[in-house]
Design an enzyme around this catalytic site. Structure first.
Site, PDB file in Angstrom:
ATOM      1  CG  HIS A  21      82.300 -60.965   2.580  1.00 51.98           C
ATOM      2  ND1 HIS A  21      83.236 -61.845   2.082  1.00 51.98           N
ATOM      3  CD2 HIS A  21      81.455 -60.698   1.551  1.00 51.98           C
ATOM      4  CE1 HIS A  21      82.964 -62.108   0.820  1.00 51.98           C
ATOM      5  NE2 HIS A  21      81.891 -61.412   0.469  1.00 51.98           N
ATOM      6  CG  HIS A  24      85.664 -59.132  -0.004  1.00 53.59           C
ATOM      7  ND1 HIS A  24      84.570 -58.695   0.692  1.00 53.59           N
ATOM      8  CD2 HIS A  24      85.234 -59.339  -1.279  1.00 53.59           C
ATOM      9  CE1 HIS A  24      83.522 -58.626  -0.132  1.00 53.59           C
ATOM     10  NE2 HIS A  24      83.901 -59.012  -1.321  1.00 53.59           N
ATOM     11  CB  CYS A 130      73.899 -60.983 -14.017  1.00 58.47           C
ATOM     12  SG  CYS A 130      73.950 -60.919 -12.202  1.00 58.47           S
ATOM     13  CB  CYS A 133      77.889 -61.400 -12.819  1.00 59.90           C
ATOM     14  SG  CYS A 133      77.231 -62.840 -11.984  1.00 59.90           S
ATOM     15  CB  CYS A 155      72.136 -64.285 -12.239  1.00 61.12           C
ATOM     16  SG  CYS A 155      73.866 -64.669 -11.883  1.00 61.12           S
ATOM     17  CG  HIS A 158      74.431 -62.286  -8.153  1.00 58.23           C
ATOM     18  ND1 HIS A 158      75.381 -62.501  -9.127  1.00 58.23           N
ATOM     19  CD2 HIS A 158      75.042 -61.588  -7.173  1.00 58.23           C
ATOM     20  CE1 HIS A 158      76.507 -61.933  -8.759  1.00 58.23           C
ATOM     21  NE2 HIS A 158      76.340 -61.377  -7.581  1.00 58.23           N
ATOM     22  CE  LYS A 305      81.423 -66.476  -3.806  1.00 59.55           C
ATOM     23  NZ  LYS A 305      81.117 -65.420  -4.724  1.00 59.55           N
ATOM     24  CE  LYS A 308      76.136 -55.669   2.585  1.00 61.26           C
ATOM     25  NZ  LYS A 308      75.809 -54.739   1.522  1.00 61.26           N
TER      26      LYS A 308
HETATM   27  N1  MSP Z   1      85.564 -56.469  -8.970  1.00 65.53           N
HETATM   28  C1  MSP Z   1      85.613 -57.851  -9.319  1.00 65.53           C
HETATM   29  C2  MSP Z   1      87.041 -58.300  -9.540  1.00 65.53           C
HETATM   30  C3  MSP Z   1      87.803 -57.555 -10.566  1.00 65.53           C
HETATM   31  S1  MSP Z   1      89.453 -58.105 -10.679  1.00 65.53           S
HETATM   32  C4  MSP Z   1      90.040 -57.372 -12.037  1.00 65.53           C
HETATM   33  C5  MSP Z   1      84.991 -58.685  -8.205  1.00 65.53           C
HETATM   34  N2  MSP Z   1      84.964 -58.106  -6.998  1.00 65.53           N
HETATM   35  S2  MSP Z   1      84.340 -58.745  -5.659  1.00 65.53           S
HETATM   36  O1  MSP Z   1      84.312 -57.693  -4.688  1.00 65.53           O
HETATM   37  O2  MSP Z   1      83.114 -59.399  -5.953  1.00 65.53           O
HETATM   38  O3  MSP Z   1      85.418 -59.714  -5.115  1.00 65.53           O
HETATM   39  C6  MSP Z   1      85.661 -60.909  -5.675  1.00 65.53           C
HETATM   40  C7  MSP Z   1      86.727 -61.664  -4.914  1.00 65.53           C
HETATM   41  O4  MSP Z   1      86.482 -61.682  -3.482  1.00 65.53           O
HETATM   42  C8  MSP Z   1      86.675 -63.118  -5.296  1.00 65.53           C
HETATM   43  O5  MSP Z   1      87.337 -63.396  -6.484  1.00 65.53           O
HETATM   44  C9  MSP Z   1      87.368 -63.735  -4.135  1.00 65.53           C
HETATM   45  O6  MSP Z   1      88.735 -63.511  -4.273  1.00 65.53           O
HETATM   46  C10 MSP Z   1      86.810 -62.937  -2.964  1.00 65.53           C
HETATM   47  N3  MSP Z   1      85.597 -63.562  -2.427  1.00 65.53           N
HETATM   48  C11 MSP Z   1      84.337 -63.057  -2.397  1.00 65.53           C
HETATM   49  N4  MSP Z   1      83.506 -63.942  -1.771  1.00 65.53           N
HETATM   50  C12 MSP Z   1      84.218 -65.035  -1.402  1.00 65.53           C
HETATM   51  C13 MSP Z   1      83.939 -66.219  -0.695  1.00 65.53           C
HETATM   52  N5  MSP Z   1      82.760 -66.515  -0.206  1.00 65.53           N
HETATM   53  N6  MSP Z   1      84.978 -67.074  -0.503  1.00 65.53           N
HETATM   54  C14 MSP Z   1      86.244 -66.806  -0.928  1.00 65.53           C
HETATM   55  N7  MSP Z   1      86.520 -65.699  -1.593  1.00 65.53           N
HETATM   56  C15 MSP Z   1      85.532 -64.817  -1.894  1.00 65.53           C
HETATM   57  O7  MSP Z   1      84.597 -59.792  -8.466  1.00 65.53           O
END
Ligand code: MSP
Length: 525
Positions: A21, A24, A130, A133, A155, A158, A305, A308
């Protein structure tokens, strides 16, 4: 040309079970813009991104879809995560997947090393976990459930029920690192940025650290603990190590010495893993801690925030299909102060696209190229003795280039773009004030007309160079239309830290046609 300075920068590795999304995408384009800037400035740059493929979340999603976890992640990575990089025009140097042997073997090696150094012990564990997380939750993030989850613990992130786990686990002696971590934050203020992130982590660590459970035995989708194959390594320990394994930890000491330590850019949701657990793991192994961790804010949709699981997720292609990848990159990187939360709305995106890209930068480029075509047969005229207004443009360009580079050093991409945009605004004002169309009517003003249009063309040369890390596609088109490729070489090989030096585009350069850089768009319904 290289400065010899190493610049290694990473995104978090994403859980492939979510489709990508715009959150990311935000982290990814920010890291890409920083990497492109440093690369073009001649720093020895390496950009890493990838996917985090182990853990219970992935195992369950695969089971729900009736396939093996490996089949599941292979499909998601090839159908959704590789294409994301193309959608957003990302020039990463490597993509690591935690299921690759190059990662798995070295993770075992690292964990064995800290075990041998006495930082791991076996213990009994009972705590609330969780799966969203992939974390045992601290007190502060455990809430009483409401509605369908009445009577359960949920959590805070979530809003889903937590699971009580009782297992024999291996523990990492995180509690031993409290003082060394606090020393690190104090002695290296740039280790954690922005200040809000640094303050949050310091007060968290000051409250005391508990040892960390780093293995799980209830399922086997992970990397086996090397001395006990009934356990797999906790998915966060496995995931954090990607940053080291990808650049040769344990296999290529030369490459590792060249790249390490890294800068990590992460969302603030995963700051503590990077600011507390990760440097402590490295200290335990006797490896240098990262250069720094930058935590950016959240993209908010409707004040929450975006995620998905809460059904507010927006796919990056929804934006790029309409506005293009440059507009995506520009919008998120300029509209949100890096490090703060930012609200996304289609109205704001469309308004900025129209005002800043189409009417501001795009129009400046179109009219300059068109006037050089019309008044000088498409050949960049020469500049004569500069007037005050011309000198003002030169100093705007020099200042903008200097300020932008300084802002990038602080990871403030938004401030860099603001600085660069002073050139766009100044040149548009300069055209209005100097009225080249009026000068063109008077043969006695021919020389002045040449100076004015040279100033615009040379200003665009600087803009193309300075904006190429943020908007690689449109700046490449502008570069071609300016005829600069012939005269100066590839856009991406123009030294960024010299972009502000005046007079690089030679008079006599032949310009070409330029289609609108940011065409009018059909508004999405
Ligand atoms: N797999 C772990 C990270 C491991 S790093 C060694 C993880 N993955 S995640 O797919 O959940 O992605 C997290 C990252 O996506 C967040 O840290 C951020 O960089 C980005 N984001 C996910 N949702 C977001 C928002 N709503 N806004 C901004 N960034 C976001 O956690």
């Amino acid at each position: 040309m290289t400065s010899g300075r190493s610049f290694y920068i990473t995104t978090p590795i994403y859980y492939p079970s979510d489709v990508p999304h715009i959150g990311h995408g935000y982290t990814t384009v920010a890291v890409d813009a920083l990497a492109r800037w440093h690369r073009q400035a001649g720093d020895d740059t390496w950009m890493l991104t990838g996917t985090d493929e182990h853990g219970q979340k992935m195992l369950r999603a695969a089971a729900a879809n009736g396939v093996t976890p490996q089949e599941w992640v292979d499909k998601l990575v090839s159908e959704s995560w590789f294409p994301l990089l193309e959608t957003l025009d990302v020039a990463n140097d490597d993509f690591i997947r935690t299921t690759q042997p190059r990662h798995e073997d070295r993770v075992q090696q690292f964990v064995q090393a800290i075990y041998d150094r006495g930082y791991i012990y076996a213990g009994e564990y009972e705590a609330l976990y969780c799966v969203g997380c992939e974390e045992f939750k601290p007190e502060a993030e455990i809430l009483d459930g409401t509605g369908p989850f009445e009577g359960l613990k949920v959590c805070a992130i979530h809003s889903k029920p937590l699971e009580l786990l009782q297992e024999k686990n291996y523990f990492f002696k995180l509690s031993e690192f409290q003082d060394r971590l606090l020393d690190l934050y104090r002695s290296t203020p740039d280790f954690l940025r922005p200040d809000s992130a640094r303050n949050e982590v310091i007060s968290f660590v000051k409250q005391g650290l508990k040892d960390l459970s780093i293995s799980r035995s209830a399922f086997d989708w992970g990397i086996k603990v090397p001395w006990d194959d009934t356990h797999v390594i906790y998915v966060w320990v496995d995931a954090l190590l990607n940053y080291a394994t990808a650049v040769g930890y344990g296999s290529d000491p030369e490459e590792f010495a060249r790249r390490w330590p890294a800068y990590h850019v992460v969302g603030k949701d995963i700051l503590r893993f990077h600011a507390v657990i990760w440097p402590a793991m490295l200290m335990a192994a006797g490896v240098d801690v990262p250069q720094g961790v930058f935590a950016h804010g959240w993209l908010l949709v409707g004040g929450e925030k975006m995620s998905k699981s809460k059904l507010t997720g927006i796919a990056p292609t929804e934006i790029t299909d309409v506005f293009g990848s440059d507009a995506y990159r520009f919008y998120f990187l300029s509209a949100i102060p890096f490090g703060h939360d930012g609200s996304f709305s289609w109205e704001d995106l469309s308004a900025r696209y129209q005002a800043e890209l189409a009417n501001g930068f795009g129009n400046l480029a179109s009219r300059t190229i068109a006037m050089i075509g019309k008044y000088f047969d498409g050949v960049v005229p020469s500049s004569s003795e500069p007037a005050e207004a011309d000198l003002a443009i030169r100093s705007t360009v020099a200042d903008a280039a200097r300020l932008a580079d300084a802002a990038i050093e602080r990871f403030r991409i938004d401030e860099a773009i603001d600085a660069i945009w002073t050139i766009v605004d100044a040149l548009n004002g300069y055209i209005t004030d100097n009225e080249p169309w009026a000068l063109a009517k008077d043969p006695a003003q021919r020389e002045r007309l040449g100076t004015v249009l040279y100033t615009c063309a040379e200003g665009l040369r600087a803009l193309a160079v300075l904006l190429s890390p943020v908007m690689p596609e449109s700046t490449a088109k502008l570069w071609a239309a300016l005829g600069a490729a012939e005269a100066l070489g590839e856009l991406t090989s123009q030294p960024l830290r010299e972009a502000g030096a005046w007079g690089q585009l030679p008079a006599g350069t032949e310009t070409g046609a330029l289609a609108p850089l940011f065409p009018r768009v059909e508004q999405p319904a």
